[in-house]
Design a protein around this motif. Structure first.
Motif, PDB file in Angstrom:
ATOM      1  N   ALA A 135       0.820  -1.210   0.000  1.00  0.00           N
ATOM      2  CA  ALA A 135       0.000   0.000   0.000  1.00  0.00           C
ATOM      3  C   ALA A 135       0.850   1.255   0.000  1.00  0.00           C
ATOM      4  O   ALA A 135       0.413   2.320  -0.452  1.00  0.00           O
ATOM      5  N   VAL A 136       2.085   1.137   0.501  1.00  0.00           N
ATOM      6  CA  VAL A 136       2.998   2.278   0.553  1.00  0.00           C
ATOM      7  C   VAL A 136       3.949   2.269  -0.638  1.00  0.00           C
ATOM      8  O   VAL A 136       4.267   3.332  -1.201  1.00  0.00           O
ATOM      9  N   ARG A 137       4.422   1.098  -1.047  1.00  0.00           N
ATOM     10  CA  ARG A 137       5.425   1.001  -2.123  1.00  0.00           C
ATOM     11  C   ARG A 137       4.747   0.672  -3.457  1.00  0.00           C
ATOM     12  O   ARG A 137       4.420   1.557  -4.215  1.00  0.00           O
ATOM     13  N   TYR A 138       4.533  -0.586  -3.724  1.00  0.00           N
ATOM     14  CA  TYR A 138       3.886  -1.017  -4.972  1.00  0.00           C
ATOM     15  C   TYR A 138       3.503  -2.478  -4.822  1.00  0.00           C
ATOM     16  O   TYR A 138       4.008  -3.198  -3.944  1.00  0.00           O
ATOM     17  N   GLY A 139       2.611  -2.926  -5.668  1.00  0.00           N
ATOM     18  CA  GLY A 139       2.228  -4.335  -5.708  1.00  0.00           C
ATOM     19  C   GLY A 139       2.406  -4.872  -7.119  1.00  0.00           C
ATOM     20  O   GLY A 139       3.021  -4.239  -7.973  1.00  0.00           O
ATOM     21  N   TRP A 140       1.828  -6.058  -7.338  1.00  0.00           N
ATOM     22  CA  TRP A 140       1.982  -6.699  -8.639  1.00  0.00           C
ATOM     23  C   TRP A 140       0.641  -7.185  -9.159  1.00  0.00           C
ATOM     24  O   TRP A 140      -0.187  -7.687  -8.411  1.00  0.00           O
ATOM     25  N   ASN A 141       0.450  -7.003 -10.455  1.00  0.00           N
ATOM     26  CA  ASN A 141      -0.669  -7.622 -11.163  1.00  0.00           C
ATOM     27  C   ASN A 141      -0.214  -9.041 -11.495  1.00  0.00           C
ATOM     28  O   ASN A 141       0.598  -9.249 -12.399  1.00  0.00           O
ATOM     29  N   TYR A 142      -0.728 -10.022 -10.753  1.00  0.00           N
ATOM     30  CA  TYR A 142      -0.171 -11.369 -10.850  1.00  0.00           C
ATOM     31  C   TYR A 142      -0.469 -12.041 -12.181  1.00  0.00           C
ATOM     32  O   TYR A 142       0.286 -12.910 -12.637  1.00  0.00           O
ATOM     33  N   ALA A 143      -1.549 -11.653 -12.845  1.00  0.00           N
ATOM     34  CA  ALA A 143      -1.811 -12.203 -14.180  1.00  0.00           C
ATOM     35  C   ALA A 143      -0.714 -11.763 -15.148  1.00  0.00           C
ATOM     36  O   ALA A 143      -0.167 -12.577 -15.909  1.00  0.00           O
ATOM     37  N   GLN A 144      -0.382 -10.452 -15.095  1.00  0.00           N
ATOM     38  CA  GLN A 144       0.705  -9.942 -15.935  1.00  0.00           C
ATOM     39  C   GLN A 144       2.048 -10.526 -15.518  1.00  0.00           C
ATOM     40  O   GLN A 144       2.902 -10.847 -16.353  1.00  0.00           O
ATOM     41  N   LEU A 145       2.224 -10.668 -14.206  1.00  0.00           N
ATOM     42  CA  LEU A 145       3.496 -11.170 -13.695  1.00  0.00           C
ATOM     43  C   LEU A 145       3.749 -12.598 -14.165  1.00  0.00           C
ATOM     44  O   LEU A 145       4.853 -12.954 -14.588  1.00  0.00           O
ATOM     45  N   LEU A 146       2.709 -13.452 -14.121  1.00  0.00           N
ATOM     46  CA  LEU A 146       2.861 -14.846 -14.535  1.00  0.00           C
ATOM     47  C   LEU A 146       3.008 -14.978 -16.035  1.00  0.00           C
ATOM     48  O   LEU A 146       3.707 -15.869 -16.537  1.00  0.00           O
ATOM     49  N   THR A 147       2.365 -14.052 -16.775  1.00  0.00           N
ATOM     50  CA  THR A 147       2.403 -14.142 -18.234  1.00  0.00           C
ATOM     51  C   THR A 147       3.698 -13.600 -18.810  1.00  0.00           C
ATOM     52  O   THR A 147       4.337 -14.228 -19.664  1.00  0.00           O
ATOM     53  N   ASN A 148       4.106 -12.435 -18.330  1.00  0.00           N
ATOM     54  CA  ASN A 148       5.240 -11.740 -18.942  1.00  0.00           C
ATOM     55  C   ASN A 148       6.441 -11.564 -18.018  1.00  0.00           C
ATOM     56  O   ASN A 148       7.459 -11.006 -18.437  1.00  0.00           O
ATOM     57  N   GLY A 149       6.311 -11.972 -16.757  1.00  0.00           N
ATOM     58  CA  GLY A 149       7.407 -11.795 -15.823  1.00  0.00           C
ATOM     59  C   GLY A 149       7.431 -10.387 -15.257  1.00  0.00           C
ATOM     60  O   GLY A 149       6.605  -9.540 -15.610  1.00  0.00           O
ATOM     61  N   PRO A 150       8.373 -10.106 -14.359  1.00  0.00           N
ATOM     62  CA  PRO A 150       8.442  -8.776 -13.730  1.00  0.00           C
ATOM     63  C   PRO A 150       8.698  -7.686 -14.779  1.00  0.00           C
ATOM     64  O   PRO A 150       9.611  -7.810 -15.606  1.00  0.00           O
TER      65      PRO A 150
END
Length: 378
Positions: A135-150
């Motif tokens: 909530a302070v730094r950043y998070g990840w869209n896990y669908a994008q993360l699994l598909t295309n990586g970081p």
């Protein structure tokens, strides 16, 4: 007109209509006319990416009249110097910490400062015991993360990260309710003006105009103390309780009027006497003595803040509008006062009954108030 222009105009119209219907509009929407008038009349130097000068921001908070006759309503009733120091802090590279007991308008001031400086008060992190570092730094869209990586596209930007990128004001409410390890994730952001992204070997650097406003109080239980390292990154401004009964009555009256309009409640021009009574009761129980200083009283466990007084009067106004004749009376506020005062049924009930019998019962002109309070306390 092009299709794109037509679509944008329709979107803007829809957004404006939604804002007009909002139960609690953001400050930049509720006071849009005042902000536009101030920006138009403001000819003083503005820090980069600020919507108006520090002088105009202070005027917006404290209220006044512009040369063209436009009246700027006060958003904060209290020492002007407090607001001037807060605004000046935001114009430097120091973050601002608004500190005070509950009900001293910390959130209200924070929101209006962000609205005046950046034109957007919504870059907000609400502090709770469950607030995560994402909530302070950043998070990840896990669908994008699994598909295309970081990647940057897979990131979910926090309000603080967005404020850094756009040169705006971010807000963190109830900072001391956030776990200590999450609090400390702000240290690098505030000291280096940089948010590292180790997963990408990258970073986000804050652009000019970025700053952060945090609010905190030291009255509530279960808070996480700020580390000395984090506290050093802030300039702390303490917001005091209203200095006088008249100042508190003015604050309560003004906010009740604003809330009443948003709820379509009829105005209560004859309700000032009940507002004075509510404020008097809260101040006496809070201070541990009657206004004349002659009688000592016990203080209950609750804070009995100005915000709670506003809630009591607003609830009473709704009762009088829907189940009475529209005139605010003692019976309309009695139940709300009881709920605010008696938080601990065992100890606070005794304190309240003692206050009713030794103070309220003997006070001239308060017989109706005494009867109403006795009736709901029975």
């Amino acid at each position: 007109m092009s299709k794109t222009s037509a679509a944008e105009e329709k979107a803007d119209s829809s957004s404006a209509e939604q804002g007009a219907q909002a139960l609690r509009p953001h400050a930049e929407d509720a006071f849009a006319d005042e902000l536009r008038a101030l920006a138009a009349a403001d000819d003083r130097p503005r820090p980069e990416r600020w919507k108006m000068s520090p002088w105009a921001v202070s005027l917006y908070l404290m209220g006044g009249t512009l040369p063209d006759g436009t009246v700027i309503s006060p958003k904060y009733v209290g020492p002007r110097r407090i607001i001037e120091v807060a605004v000046t802090t935001l114009a430097t590279d120091r973050a601002l910490l608004l500190l005070g007991v509950p009900g001293t308008a910390k959130t209200w001031v924070s929101e209006h400062l962000a609205a005046a400086v950046s034109g957007d008060s919504t870059l907000l992190v609400q502090g709770t015991a469950g607030t995560a570092e994402e909530a302070v730094r950043y998070g990840w869209n896990y669908a994008q993360l699994l598909t295309n990586g970081p990647s940057r596209r897979a990131m979910v930007h926090s309000p603080v990260m967005r404020a850094m990128s756009d040169g705006m004001i971010a807000r963190v409410e109830e900072l001391t309710r956030i776990p200590a390890d999450v609090q400390d994730s702000l240290i690098t952001i505030l000291s280096e003006k940089t948010l590292p992204i180790p997963e990408l070997g990258d970073e986000v650097q804050a652009v000019r105009g970025f700053n952060l406003i945090a609010t905190a109080n030291d009255r509530d239980r279960g808070v996480n103390e700020l580390s000395s390292a984090l506290r050093r990154r802030f300039n702390t401004v303490v917001l005091p309780l209203p200095a006088s009964s008249e100042a508190e009555v003015e604050i309560v009256s003004r906010r009740v009027e604003q809330i009443g309009r948003s709820l379509d409640l009829p105005p209560a021009p004859e309700g000032l006497e009940e507002i004075r009574r509510v404020v008097t009761v809260f101040r006496e129980l809070r201070d541990g003595a009657t206004v004349d200083g002659r009688t000592k009283v016990k203080s209950p466990s609750g804070t009995l803040s100005t915000a709670e007084a506003i809630s009591v009067v607003t609830g009473g106004l709704a009762l009088s509008a829907h189940f009475g004749d529209g005139r605010l009376r003692a019976a309309d506020v009695a139940a709300g006062i009881l709920g605010a005062v008696v938080r601990d049924p065992a100890a606070d009930s005794v304190i309240w009954q003692e206050y009713l019998e030794t103070v309220v019962r003997e006070r001239d002109g308060w017989k109706d108030f005494y009867r109403a309070c006795r009736e709901v306390s029975a």
